[in-house]
Scaffold this motif. Structure first.
Motif, PDB file in Angstrom:
ATOM      1  N   SER A 234       0.726  -1.023  -0.037  1.00  0.00           N
ATOM      2  CA  SER A 234      -0.144  -0.017   0.028  1.00  0.00           C
ATOM      3  C   SER A 234       0.926   1.196   0.100  1.00  0.00           C
ATOM      4  CB  SER A 234      -0.878   0.188   1.285  1.00  0.00           C
ATOM      5  OG  SER A 234      -1.427   1.267   1.422  1.00  0.00           O
ATOM      6  N   PRO A 235       0.420   2.460  -0.439  1.00  0.00           N
ATOM      7  CA  PRO A 235       1.147   3.484  -0.420  1.00  0.00           C
ATOM      8  C   PRO A 235       0.739   4.278   1.065  1.00  0.00           C
ATOM      9  CG  PRO A 235      -0.549   3.665  -2.189  1.00  0.00           C
ATOM     10  CD  PRO A 235      -0.726   2.405  -1.454  1.00  0.00           C
ATOM     11  N   PRO A 236       1.571   4.903   1.399  1.00  0.00           N
ATOM     12  CA  PRO A 236       1.220   5.570   2.778  1.00  0.00           C
ATOM     13  C   PRO A 236      -0.133   6.363   2.740  1.00  0.00           C
ATOM     14  CG  PRO A 236       2.815   6.918   1.705  1.00  0.00           C
ATOM     15  CD  PRO A 236       2.484   5.671   0.766  1.00  0.00           C
ATOM     16  N   ASN A 237      -0.793   6.375   3.621  1.00  0.00           N
ATOM     17  CA  ASN A 237      -0.850   5.912   5.226  1.00  0.00           C
ATOM     18  C   ASN A 237      -1.724   4.545   5.483  1.00  0.00           C
ATOM     19  OD1 ASN A 237      -3.280   7.009   6.149  1.00  0.00           O
ATOM     20  ND2 ASN A 237      -2.476   8.761   5.583  1.00  0.00           N
ATOM     21  N   LEU A 238      -1.666   3.837   6.446  1.00  0.00           N
ATOM     22  CA  LEU A 238      -2.314   2.835   6.829  1.00  0.00           C
ATOM     23  C   LEU A 238      -3.915   3.187   6.844  1.00  0.00           C
ATOM     24  CD1 LEU A 238      -0.637   0.681   9.444  1.00  0.00           C
ATOM     25  CD2 LEU A 238      -1.060   0.119   6.932  1.00  0.00           C
ATOM     26  N   LEU A 239      -4.248   4.216   7.289  1.00  0.00           N
ATOM     27  CA  LEU A 239      -5.624   4.694   7.563  1.00  0.00           C
ATOM     28  C   LEU A 239      -6.398   4.766   6.442  1.00  0.00           C
ATOM     29  CD1 LEU A 239      -7.805   5.010   9.887  1.00  0.00           C
ATOM     30  CD2 LEU A 239      -7.428   7.356   9.822  1.00  0.00           C
ATOM     31  N   ASP A 240      -5.671   5.981   5.598  1.00  0.00           N
ATOM     32  CA  ASP A 240      -6.232   6.387   4.346  1.00  0.00           C
ATOM     33  C   ASP A 240      -6.271   5.363   3.032  1.00  0.00           C
ATOM     34  OD1 ASP A 240      -6.292   8.232   1.861  1.00  0.00           O
ATOM     35  OD2 ASP A 240      -7.555   8.932   3.423  1.00  0.00           O
ATOM     36  N   CYS A 241      -5.098   4.629   2.894  1.00  0.00           N
ATOM     37  CA  CYS A 241      -4.790   3.879   1.839  1.00  0.00           C
ATOM     38  C   CYS A 241      -4.850   2.282   2.205  1.00  0.00           C
ATOM     39  CB  CYS A 241      -3.360   4.341   1.295  1.00  0.00           C
ATOM     40  SG  CYS A 241      -3.344   5.840   0.403  1.00  0.00           S
ATOM     41  N   GLY A 242      -4.267   2.243   3.322  1.00  0.00           N
ATOM     42  CA  GLY A 242      -4.071   0.680   3.895  1.00  0.00           C
ATOM     43  C   GLY A 242      -5.380   0.129   3.870  1.00  0.00           C
TER      44      GLY A 242
END
Length: 354
Positions: free
Chosen positions: A158-166
């Motif tokens: 995933s691109p950064p970040n976990l909350l938004d992209c992950g």
């Protein structure tokens, strides 16, 4: 109960993402857009003009809900606004809300959104629209049919970040396993720099391991923002899932691009690349949400499924806080452990990038 053939639809938030949602709404003849709400009148007017909605425009979404009484609302706002605005919609009697992802900035708020949806009966979905990409649907079918044998492990990117992209990558992985929940998480985050996306602080990278209830082990990597764009070499899985089984493996990018598939017993097998545009995905997302509103079936992108992916993300952060593996379900956590640690200065280096 007789279902209306046409639903009164409203947008709360009329920025870039609203335009992408609007493509799906415009394509569904059951949707009649009656109102747009945004603190920027210009944004609402632009959306109205581009799609020819001829909708009433409001600066106050509560006034809009009271006056227009929409059946369906699309929330296209920054993350911290999701919970309070969804609560307003549910209290106003809205039948279905299609909300931008991620769910919310803290685990407690995510769970509260789920509670409100369950108690009010308002159908709540999140724009994890990549489930409707043709390639992802094909990958789910191939894995279910056993084309790569028994699933053993996954590599998640995933691109950064976990909350938004992950959340996209985790949702993609869980969809490949018939929604199997996670059992435990061990995570680490990179705070060489910190970002602020949609008014939520985040790490610039993360990595760790996840064990699912079916015994599948997954490794996750969220990379540097400077290297997350796809290259011309489509064999590079920069955002997606590599699923490995006893009889082969398949690599699928976010939007369903099947980069490679291998069956050890049949070297000639090559799954077809099936491209799916964002517009097609949004059309599928909206159409499915309206279908489920009529049938009462659980949506493919229901709040329950978004909660499971979100739980893994907050468990990653809690693992960092505890310096230990975290067992699920996640209990005793209502904040975002990452934000709490950041605010307390617990990370060695804190940069900032808007």
């Amino acid at each position: 109960m007789n279902k209306p053939s046409v639903y009164r639809v409203a947008f709360i938030g009329c920025g870039k993402r609203a335009h992408e949602h609007a493509i799906g709404v415009q394509a569904d003849s059951r949707c009649q857009v009656v109102a747009l709400s945004d603190i920027s009148g210009q944004s609402a007017e632009t959306l109205n003009a581009e799609f020819g909605f001829q909708a009433a425009i409001y600066a106050d979404h509560k006034e809009m809900l009271a006056r227009e009484k929409p059946d369906v609302v699309l929330i296209c706002l920054w993350t911290p606004l999701h919970l309070p605005v969804f609560r307003d919609c549910a209290e106003a009697g809205v039948k279905a809300v299609l909300c931008e992802k991620p769910m919310s900035a803290t685990w407690g708020e995510c769970r509260e959104m789920g509670r409100i949806a369950d108690e009010s009966g308002c159908q709540l979905t999140f724009s994890l629209q990549r489930r409707f990409a043709k390639g992802n649907q094909t990958a789910r079918r191939l894995i279910k049919e056993g084309k790569i044998g028994q699933l053993l492990r996954m590599d998640l990117y995933s691109p950064p970040n976990l909350l938004d992209c992950g959340i996209h990558t985790l949702d993609q992985a869980m969809s490949f396993m018939d929604e199997t929940p996670a059992k435990s998480v061990l995570g680490a985050v990179d705070t060489t720099e910190t970002y602020n996306w949609f008014n939520v602080p985040s790490e610039c990278g993360a990595s760790g391991g996840i064990v699912f209830d079916n015994g599948v082990h997954a490794s996750l990597y969220s990379g540097s923002i400077d290297t997350w764009e796809p290259s011309e070499d489509m064999t590079k899985v920069w955002a997606g899932v590599r699923a490995t089984g006893t009889e082969g493996f398949i690599e699928v990018m976010w939007d369903g691009q099947i980069v490679r598939g291998v069956n050890y017993a049949d070297p000639s097998w090559k799954p077809e690349m099936e491209l799916s545009s964002m517009s097609d995905q949004m059309k599928g997302y909206v159409r499915h949400a309206i279908d489920c509103l009529e049938t009462g079936e659980e949506p493919e992108v229901s709040n329950r499924k978004a909660l499971r992916a979100s739980e893994i993300i907050f468990a990653f952060y809690e693992s960092v806080r505890q310096n230990a593996r975290v067992e699920l379900p996640l209990t005793g956590v209502t904040d975002s452990p990452f934000i709490t640690m950041l605010e307390r200065g617990q990370f060695a280096k804190e940069g900032a990038r808007g």
